[in-house]
Every structure is written in C-alpha cells, then in structure tokens.
Scaffold this motif. Sequence first.
Motif, PDB file in Angstrom:
ATOM      1  N   LEU A  57       9.612 -62.016  -2.386  1.00  0.00           N
ATOM      2  CA  LEU A  57       8.278 -62.539  -2.086  1.00  0.00           C
ATOM      3  C   LEU A  57       7.235 -61.435  -2.216  1.00  0.00           C
ATOM      4  CD1 LEU A  57       6.501 -64.860  -1.086  1.00  0.00           C
ATOM      5  CD2 LEU A  57       7.007 -64.126   1.242  1.00  0.00           C
ATOM      6  N   GLN A  58       7.552 -60.245  -1.705  1.00  0.00           N
ATOM      7  CA  GLN A  58       6.620 -59.119  -1.810  1.00  0.00           C
ATOM      8  C   GLN A  58       6.387 -58.770  -3.277  1.00  0.00           C
ATOM      9  OE1 GLN A  58       4.891 -57.791   0.617  1.00  0.00           O
ATOM     10  NE2 GLN A  58       3.875 -56.392  -0.770  1.00  0.00           N
ATOM     11  N   LEU A  59       7.462 -58.770  -4.066  1.00  0.00           N
ATOM     12  CA  LEU A  59       7.340 -58.475  -5.497  1.00  0.00           C
ATOM     13  C   LEU A  59       6.465 -59.511  -6.180  1.00  0.00           C
ATOM     14  CD1 LEU A  59       8.464 -56.574  -7.752  1.00  0.00           C
ATOM     15  CD2 LEU A  59      10.139 -58.361  -8.184  1.00  0.00           C
ATOM     16  N   HIS A  60       6.657 -60.793  -5.837  1.00  0.00           N
ATOM     17  CA  HIS A  60       5.841 -61.852  -6.435  1.00  0.00           C
ATOM     18  C   HIS A  60       4.391 -61.755  -5.979  1.00  0.00           C
ATOM     19  CE1 HIS A  60       9.700 -63.639  -7.561  1.00  0.00           C
ATOM     20  NE2 HIS A  60       9.017 -64.284  -8.473  1.00  0.00           N
ATOM     21  N   LYS A  61       4.166 -61.366  -4.719  1.00  0.00           N
ATOM     22  CA  LYS A  61       2.792 -61.186  -4.243  1.00  0.00           C
ATOM     23  C   LYS A  61       2.104 -60.068  -5.025  1.00  0.00           C
ATOM     24  CE  LYS A  61       3.110 -62.612   0.614  1.00  0.00           C
ATOM     25  NZ  LYS A  61       3.073 -62.104   2.000  1.00  0.00           N
ATOM     26  N   GLU A  62       2.821 -58.953  -5.222  1.00  0.00           N
ATOM     27  CA  GLU A  62       2.245 -57.844  -5.989  1.00  0.00           C
ATOM     28  C   GLU A  62       1.965 -58.282  -7.423  1.00  0.00           C
ATOM     29  OE1 GLU A  62       5.038 -54.658  -5.555  1.00  0.00           O
ATOM     30  OE2 GLU A  62       4.573 -54.362  -3.426  1.00  0.00           O
ATOM     31  N   TRP A  63       2.907 -59.023  -8.019  1.00  0.00           N
ATOM     32  CA  TRP A  63       2.723 -59.484  -9.393  1.00  0.00           C
ATOM     33  C   TRP A  63       1.516 -60.410  -9.480  1.00  0.00           C
ATOM     34  CZ3 TRP A  63       2.866 -64.370 -11.569  1.00  0.00           C
ATOM     35  CH2 TRP A  63       2.860 -64.396 -12.956  1.00  0.00           C
ATOM     36  N   LEU A  64       1.394 -61.304  -8.496  1.00  0.00           N
ATOM     37  CA  LEU A  64       0.276 -62.245  -8.486  1.00  0.00           C
ATOM     38  C   LEU A  64      -1.044 -61.500  -8.316  1.00  0.00           C
ATOM     39  CD1 LEU A  64      -0.723 -65.160  -8.522  1.00  0.00           C
ATOM     40  CD2 LEU A  64      -0.351 -65.242  -6.056  1.00  0.00           C
ATOM     41  N   ALA A  65      -1.068 -60.522  -7.419  1.00  0.00           N
ATOM     42  CA  ALA A  65      -2.293 -59.735  -7.224  1.00  0.00           C
ATOM     43  C   ALA A  65      -2.662 -58.997  -8.513  1.00  0.00           C
ATOM     44  CB  ALA A  65      -2.102 -58.743  -6.080  1.00  0.00           C
TER      45      ALA A  65
END
Length: 128
Positions: free
Chosen positions: A55-63
């Motif tokens: 989830l953290q990785l996806h949040k960073e990717w989305l940001a």
Amino acid sequence: MMNKLKLIIAGAGILGIVAATLWLQHAFKKLKERDQFEKQNKALQQTNKVLVDSLQLHKEWLAKALIDTKNATELYTLTKGMTASFQSVIKVMRDSVISINHDRATLEARVLELEKDLVSARKKRKFL
C-alpha cells in the motif's frame, strides 16, 4: 461398612484420575489450539506487513504519477503559451523581412537611378 468406604474412596480416586486426565486432555487441546492460533496470527501479521508495504509503495507511485501528471500539464500549458509566443515572433520576423526586402528594393532602384544620373552627368561633362 469399611468395604463400602473403601469402594467410595477408590471410586472417588478413579473419578479424580479420570477428571484429571480429561482436564489434562482439555488443557493440551487448548494449548495446541493456542499454538495454531499463534502461528496463524504470525502469518496474518506477515501478510499484513506485506500489504502495508505494498500500500505504501502504491501510495508513493500514485503521488509520483500525480506529480508527473501535474508537471506534464504545466509543461503542456507552457509549451502552448510558447507556441503562441513563437508564432508572434515568427510573424514579426516575417513582417521585418518583408519590410527589409521592400526597403532594399527601393534602395536598389534609387542606386540604379543615381548611377544613371552619374553616367549622364559624366557624359555632359565630357561634352562641355
């Protein structure tokens, strides 16, 4: 009577042993279930950690994607504005080139005219 008392004590002892055996079986069963629950809990905690990391990785990717999109939008807007600016510069340059060519043609015509006047003046001077 003593026999009855011995039988009652023996029966109570046997019942005590049976009860203790059943209690031990129940306790070991609960202990085994507890070990299984602890293993499942550890597995769930590891899965939860993996999911949180994902989830953290996806949040960073989305940001990052949002920032890239914003940058691309700003770049597009800037490029669009620059295109209009370049078009106006090109128009001014074209108009300048047309004006310069017109002035050059006028000056060339004037030079030809002056050369003719000079030639005719030299001819007049020779005759005089």
